[in-house]
Scaffold this active site. Structure first.
Site, PDB file in Angstrom:
ATOM      1  N   CYS A 177     -10.083  -0.499  -5.024  1.00  0.00           N
ATOM      2  CA  CYS A 177      -9.458   0.767  -5.437  1.00  0.00           C
ATOM      3  C   CYS A 177     -10.118   1.346  -6.682  1.00  0.00           C
ATOM      4  CB  CYS A 177      -7.960   0.596  -5.634  1.00  0.00           C
ATOM      5  SG  CYS A 177      -7.550  -0.693  -6.805  1.00  0.00           S
ATOM      6  N   GLN A 219       0.843  -1.203   0.000  1.00  0.00           N
ATOM      7  CA  GLN A 219       0.000   0.000   0.000  1.00  0.00           C
ATOM      8  C   GLN A 219       0.872   1.245   0.000  1.00  0.00           C
ATOM      9  OE1 GLN A 219      -3.247  -0.129  -0.287  1.00  0.00           O
ATOM     10  NE2 GLN A 219      -3.654  -2.272   0.212  1.00  0.00           N
ATOM     11  N   ASP A 271      -8.996  -8.106  -1.590  1.00  0.00           N
ATOM     12  CA  ASP A 271      -8.403  -6.798  -1.923  1.00  0.00           C
ATOM     13  C   ASP A 271      -7.856  -6.871  -3.353  1.00  0.00           C
ATOM     14  OD1 ASP A 271      -7.115  -4.365  -1.943  1.00  0.00           O
ATOM     15  OD2 ASP A 271      -5.604  -4.906  -0.463  1.00  0.00           O
ATOM     16  N   GLU A 280      -2.310 -15.489  -3.248  1.00  0.00           N
ATOM     17  CA  GLU A 280      -1.607 -14.423  -3.968  1.00  0.00           C
ATOM     18  C   GLU A 280      -0.963 -15.042  -5.209  1.00  0.00           C
ATOM     19  OE1 GLU A 280      -0.901 -11.024  -3.948  1.00  0.00           O
ATOM     20  OE2 GLU A 280       0.396 -11.534  -5.632  1.00  0.00           O
TER      21      GLU A 280
HETATM   22  C1  LIG Z   1      -4.356  -4.392  -4.439  1.00  0.00           C
HETATM   23  S1  LIG Z   1      -3.091  -5.559  -4.136  1.00  0.00           S
HETATM   24  C2  LIG Z   1      -3.451  -5.997  -2.467  1.00  0.00           C
HETATM   25  C3  LIG Z   1      -2.351  -6.668  -1.698  1.00  0.00           C
HETATM   26  C4  LIG Z   1      -2.533  -6.775  -0.190  1.00  0.00           C
HETATM   27  N1  LIG Z   1      -3.873  -7.172   0.193  1.00  0.00           N
HETATM   28  C5  LIG Z   1      -2.127  -5.494   0.515  1.00  0.00           C
HETATM   29  O1  LIG Z   1      -3.008  -4.754   0.987  1.00  0.00           O
HETATM   30  O2  LIG Z   1      -0.937  -5.211   0.612  1.00  0.00           O
HETATM   31  C6  LIG Z   1      -3.645  -6.932  -5.084  1.00  0.00           C
HETATM   32  C7  LIG Z   1      -2.758  -8.163  -5.036  1.00  0.00           C
HETATM   33  O3  LIG Z   1      -3.407  -9.210  -5.759  1.00  0.00           O
HETATM   34  C8  LIG Z   1      -2.492  -9.913  -6.565  1.00  0.00           C
HETATM   35  N2  LIG Z   1      -3.311 -10.478  -7.671  1.00  0.00           N
HETATM   36  C9  LIG Z   1      -3.745  -9.849  -8.788  1.00  0.00           C
HETATM   37  N3  LIG Z   1      -4.569 -10.650  -9.483  1.00  0.00           N
HETATM   38  C10 LIG Z   1      -4.676 -11.815  -8.773  1.00  0.00           C
HETATM   39  C11 LIG Z   1      -5.397 -13.014  -8.953  1.00  0.00           C
HETATM   40  N4  LIG Z   1      -6.190 -13.177 -10.012  1.00  0.00           N
HETATM   41  N5  LIG Z   1      -5.289 -13.989  -8.031  1.00  0.00           N
HETATM   42  C12 LIG Z   1      -4.478 -13.821  -6.947  1.00  0.00           C
HETATM   43  N6  LIG Z   1      -3.773 -12.695  -6.712  1.00  0.00           N
HETATM   44  C13 LIG Z   1      -3.872 -11.702  -7.611  1.00  0.00           C
HETATM   45  C14 LIG Z   1      -1.447  -8.870  -6.965  1.00  0.00           C
HETATM   46  O4  LIG Z   1      -0.207  -9.499  -7.248  1.00  0.00           O
HETATM   47  C15 LIG Z   1      -1.388  -7.990  -5.698  1.00  0.00           C
HETATM   48  O5  LIG Z   1      -0.400  -8.454  -4.796  1.00  0.00           O
END
Ligand SMILES: C[S@@+](CC[C@H](N)C(=O)[O-])C[C@H]1O[C@@H](n2cnc3c(N)ncnc32)[C@H](O)[C@@H]1O
Length: 401
Positions: free
Chosen positions: A356, A238, A329, A285
């Protein structure tokens, strides 16, 4: 020469612009306030939409203020510095309501509680661009460089690093093919990630950076109130350094039970606090580096998190039983139909989405509501002051189809 129009701004819309109507047509313009009359020069129309560049503010709103940054409106990073901070928050609540209504046919609760913090110096991560011996950000909607030596929404340590790198960019040693890089900081160390180069950078460039940017680090150790997170160069974290704990506390309020899922878990910002409350936590993840950081962070904290490096869609398809709590998230694309369909089948008692992008959130919420979830509350978390970006925590309870 482009046509000019005088328009009166009705309201702010998602994306940073204000909206006006002229002879039945919508016209949009940036860096304005509702109620203002402005003269705009129309830009070439995209998708039939009229958008103008503000040439003059004919009748300014009473709330209009001088932007704090001398590069405001020339740099594409900020959109709202013309407005006092409390007004920016009110705009974001109205925009969230409007997008939920328009995209998802959802009426938001009357009250949208708002979490906000220090509106300046909050970013722990910035992307820089280089051209012609200069460093800076990008102009609005463009790949052109806006040279900058300081940024008021970036943290003090990043501003120091920006000043140091700007000096370096003027030196003959600077690789001319290095086009963009990213800096991430915990206010002590700085992580430098090269994003775009025409060719591989020589080792001596990184040695030079280590010399000139004391505390250069990869991975970076990021402390929060309760934990420390290892964050590798390719892992998400974040960007608002003031609201990390508040975001986690608000998202996990009332989370209880035996089994929690942390979907789109990153390096474990939510997984670790969840593992203090639930006997069983599964974190999903897809990125290898983030999943590895997460496993490391949980092990170091002595917390048993079951880390799955997988896509959420695949993981959910194979999940045999509903958990008691789900925290999701996702990136800007949102959960999407496949994940939502499965969450509807699972009938999880409490589902919290940290989103977001309000438009993809609206689409997901509409499908979840049709499938039997009820929106309990929406919280605006202002992770991105001075910009139009907004973060929402949506709390949903399963009430049956
Ligand atoms: C908005 S970030 C949130 C990360 C964490 N919750 C934080 O607050 O630090 C979204 C995360 O989802 C992962 N991601 C994106 N698409 C995904 C998917 N289809 N399945 C699993 N993870 C995914 C990205 O690599 C990223 O680390």
């Amino acid at each position: 020469m482009s046509a000019t129009l005088q328009i009166q701004i009705e309201k702010m819309i998602y994306g940073g612009d204000g909206l006006a109507r002229h002879e039945g047509q919508v016209v949009m313009a940036p860096y304005v306030l509702p109620g203002e009359t402005v003269t705009v020069a129309l830009e070439p129309s995209r998708k039939g939409l009229l958008r103008g560049r503000v040439q003059g503010v004919d009748t300014p709103a009473a709330e209009r203020q001088t932007a704090a940054c001398p590069l405001f409106a020339r740099c594409g990073g900020c959109h709202y510095q013309q407005a006092p901070y409390q007004l920016q928050l009110a705009w974001k609540r109205d925009i969230l309501r409007e997008v939920l209504r328009r995209v998802g046919k959802i009426e938001a609760p009357d009250d949208i509680p708002t979490l906000s913090g220090e509106p300046w110096r909050y970013r722990n991560r910035i992307q820089l661009h280089a051209a012609g011996g200069r460093l800076g950000f990008l102009e609005p909607g463009s790949r052109a460089l806006c040279p900058a030596r300081a940024c008021p929404i970036a943290s003090p340590r990043l501003n120091q690093a920006l000043a140091d790198l700007s000096e370096m960019a003027r030196a003959p040693r600077w690789p001319p093919f290095l086009r963009s890089l990213e800096l991430f900081t915990n206010e002590t160390a700085v992580q430098l990630n090269v994003l775009d180069t025409g060719r591989p950078l020589a080792r001596h460039f990184f040695d030079w950076c280590a010399e000139r940017l004391p505390g250069a680090s990869e991975p970076l150790e990021y402390p929060t109130r309760d934990f420390c997170f290892r964050v590798g160069g390719r892992s998400f974290f974040q960007v608002n350094r003031f609201l990390l704990d508040a975001l986690v506390d608000a998202a996990l309020a009332d989370a209880q039970g035996r089994h929690a899922l942390d979907l789109y878990a990153g390096v474990g910002l939510f997984s670790l606090p969840l593992a203090r409350r639930f006997p069983r936590v599964t974190a999903v993840e897809s990125t290898r580096s983030a999943a590895q950081d997460l496993a490391f962070n949980a092990a170091r904290a002595g917390l048993p998190v079951d880390v799955r490096q997988a896509s959420v869609e695949t993981f959910l398809a194979e999940l045999p039983q509903a958990p008691d709590f789900v925290l999701a998230d996702p990136p800007r694309a949102g959960l999407g139909k496949r994940a939502v369909r499965r969450l509807v089948e699972l009938k999880t008692p409490l589902l919290v989405i940290v989103a977001c992008d309000p438009a993809t959130l609206a689409r997901d919420l509409a499908l979840l509501a049709a499938g039997g979830y009820r929106i309990d509350s929406l919280t605006l978390v202002d992770l991105f002051p001075q910009t139009y970006h907004l973060e929402t925590i949506a709390r949903l309870r399963w009430t049956g189809a």
